[in-house]
Write a protein that holds these residues in place. Structure first.
Motif, short mmCIF file in Angstrom:
data_model
loop_
_atom_site.label_atom_id
_atom_site.label_comp_id
_atom_site.label_asym_id
_atom_site.label_seq_id
_atom_site.Cartn_x
_atom_site.Cartn_y
_atom_site.Cartn_z
N ALA A 198 35.12 39.68 51.25
CA ALA A 198 34.03 38.93 51.88
C ALA A 198 34.47 38.38 53.23
CB ALA A 198 33.57 37.79 50.97
N GLU A 199 35.69 37.88 53.32
CA GLU A 199 36.19 37.35 54.59
C GLU A 199 36.29 38.45 55.64
OE1 GLU A 199 40.28 35.42 56.33
OE2 GLU A 199 39.74 34.96 54.26
N ALA A 200 36.80 39.61 55.25
CA ALA A 200 36.90 40.73 56.19
C ALA A 200 35.53 41.17 56.67
CB ALA A 200 37.66 41.89 55.54
N LEU A 201 34.57 41.29 55.73
CA LEU A 201 33.21 41.69 56.11
C LEU A 201 32.59 40.65 57.04
CD1 LEU A 201 31.85 43.07 52.74
CD2 LEU A 201 32.27 44.38 54.83
N LEU A 225 39.15 37.50 35.82
CA LEU A 225 38.14 36.92 36.71
C LEU A 225 38.80 36.27 37.91
CD1 LEU A 225 35.26 36.11 37.46
CD2 LEU A 225 35.50 34.15 35.90
N ALA A 226 39.87 35.53 37.70
CA ALA A 226 40.57 34.88 38.81
C ALA A 226 41.09 35.93 39.80
CB ALA A 226 41.71 34.02 38.29
N GLU A 227 41.61 37.03 39.28
CA GLU A 227 42.10 38.10 40.14
C GLU A 227 40.95 38.73 40.93
OE1 GLU A 227 44.54 40.72 42.11
OE2 GLU A 227 45.12 38.97 40.93
N ARG A 228 39.82 38.98 40.26
CA ARG A 228 38.65 39.55 40.95
C ARG A 228 38.12 38.60 42.01
NH1 ARG A 228 36.26 44.42 38.79
NH2 ARG A 228 37.98 45.32 37.62
N GLN A 229 38.12 37.30 41.71
CA GLN A 229 37.66 36.32 42.69
C GLN A 229 38.53 36.36 43.94
OE1 GLN A 229 37.81 32.92 40.02
NE2 GLN A 229 35.58 32.71 40.09
N VAL A 246 26.85 47.80 43.15
CA VAL A 246 26.51 47.25 41.84
C VAL A 246 27.67 47.43 40.89
CG1 VAL A 246 24.99 47.50 39.82
CG2 VAL A 246 24.02 47.55 42.12
N ALA A 247 28.26 48.62 40.87
CA ALA A 247 29.38 48.89 39.97
C ALA A 247 30.58 48.01 40.30
CB ALA A 247 29.77 50.36 40.05
N ALA A 248 30.86 47.84 41.58
CA ALA A 248 32.01 47.03 41.99
C ALA A 248 31.83 45.55 41.63
CB ALA A 248 32.26 47.18 43.49
N SER A 249 30.60 45.09 41.64
CA SER A 249 30.34 43.67 41.38
C SER A 249 30.05 43.36 39.92
CB SER A 249 29.17 43.19 42.25
OG SER A 249 27.98 43.89 41.91
N ALA A 250 29.86 44.37 39.10
CA ALA A 250 29.43 44.16 37.72
C ALA A 250 30.44 43.37 36.89
CB ALA A 250 29.11 45.49 37.05
N THR A 251 31.70 43.77 36.93
CA THR A 251 32.71 43.07 36.13
C THR A 251 32.86 41.61 36.52
OG1 THR A 251 33.91 45.08 35.55
CG2 THR A 251 35.16 43.03 35.51
N PRO A 252 33.04 41.30 37.82
CA PRO A 252 33.16 39.88 38.14
C PRO A 252 31.89 39.08 37.83
CG PRO A 252 33.25 41.19 40.15
CD PRO A 252 33.28 42.13 39.00
N LEU A 253 30.73 39.69 37.96
CA LEU A 253 29.49 38.98 37.62
C LEU A 253 29.43 38.65 36.13
CD1 LEU A 253 26.67 40.62 39.77
CD2 LEU A 253 27.14 38.19 39.55
N VAL A 254 29.71 39.62 35.29
CA VAL A 254 29.64 39.40 33.85
C VAL A 254 30.71 38.40 33.42
CG1 VAL A 254 29.97 40.47 31.58
CG2 VAL A 254 28.51 41.58 33.29
N GLY A 292 32.07 36.12 35.24
CA GLY A 292 31.67 34.83 35.78
C GLY A 292 30.58 34.17 34.95
N ILE A 293 29.62 34.95 34.51
CA ILE A 293 28.56 34.42 33.65
C ILE A 293 29.15 33.94 32.33
CG2 ILE A 293 26.55 35.11 32.26
CD1 ILE A 293 25.76 36.90 34.73
N LEU A 294 30.04 34.74 31.75
CA LEU A 294 30.63 34.36 30.47
C LEU A 294 31.61 33.20 30.61
CD1 LEU A 294 31.09 37.85 28.81
CD2 LEU A 294 29.33 36.12 28.35
N ALA A 295 32.16 33.00 31.80
CA ALA A 295 33.04 31.84 32.02
C ALA A 295 32.26 30.53 31.90
CB ALA A 295 33.70 31.93 33.40
N GLU A 296 30.94 30.61 32.08
CA GLU A 296 30.08 29.44 31.94
C GLU A 296 29.74 29.16 30.49
OE1 GLU A 296 29.06 27.41 34.47
OE2 GLU A 296 30.45 28.58 35.68
N GLY A 297 29.95 30.14 29.62
CA GLY A 297 29.66 29.95 28.20
C GLY A 297 29.26 31.25 27.53
N GLU A 298 29.28 31.22 26.23
CA GLU A 298 28.93 32.37 25.41
C GLU A 298 27.51 32.84 25.72
OE1 GLU A 298 27.82 32.42 20.83
OE2 GLU A 298 29.96 32.11 21.16
#
Length: 118
Positions: free
Chosen positions: A99-102, A88-92, A8-16, A18-24
């Motif tokens: 994901a590819e390795a897993l 975000l681009a770096e996290r992606q 959860v901690a590892a995914s929190a920043t890219p999730l937030v 990513g959500i904000l990249a869609e809009g305020e």
């Protein structure tokens, strides 16, 4: 299903971001979107989200403004910045590698998970 707090901690920043990249958005709406995106399997709390938003703001990845809703309630709205878009681009890119390795490990796995023993 309980998702491990490290994941959860590892995914929190890219999730937030990513959500904000869609809009305020504002805190409660972000919590609801995470819940919706995970089909209810990720139940974030205020105590987890707001420190993250404040950290992202200190880093310059998001900016915020107070707004008054139609119902008269004040809400702090968050918007991704150019620095946040770069982060975000770096996290992606990082998540794509992980994901590819897993995927490769799990497709070729011969241990308990592959045999249904989990």
């Amino acid at each position: 299903m309980r998702i491990d707090k490290d994941l959860v901690a590892a995914s929190a920043t890219p999730l937030v971001l990513g959500i904000l990249a869609e809009g305020e958005s504002y805190g409660y709406a972000i919590l609801e979107q995470v819940n919706q995106l995970s089909r209810g399997r990720m139940q974030w709390t205020d105590g987890m989200l707001y420190p993250l938003l404040h950290r992202l703001e200190r880093l310059g990845h998001v900016s915020s403004t107070w707004r008054v809703s139609e119902g008269g309630r004040r809400r702090k709205h968050y918007l991704i910045t150019e620095s946040g878009r770069a982060a975000l681009a770096e996290r992606q890119a990082q998540w794509s590698v992980v994901a590819e390795a897993l995927d490769q490990v799990w497709r070729g796995a011969t241990g308990p998970v592959a045999k249904g023993w989990a």
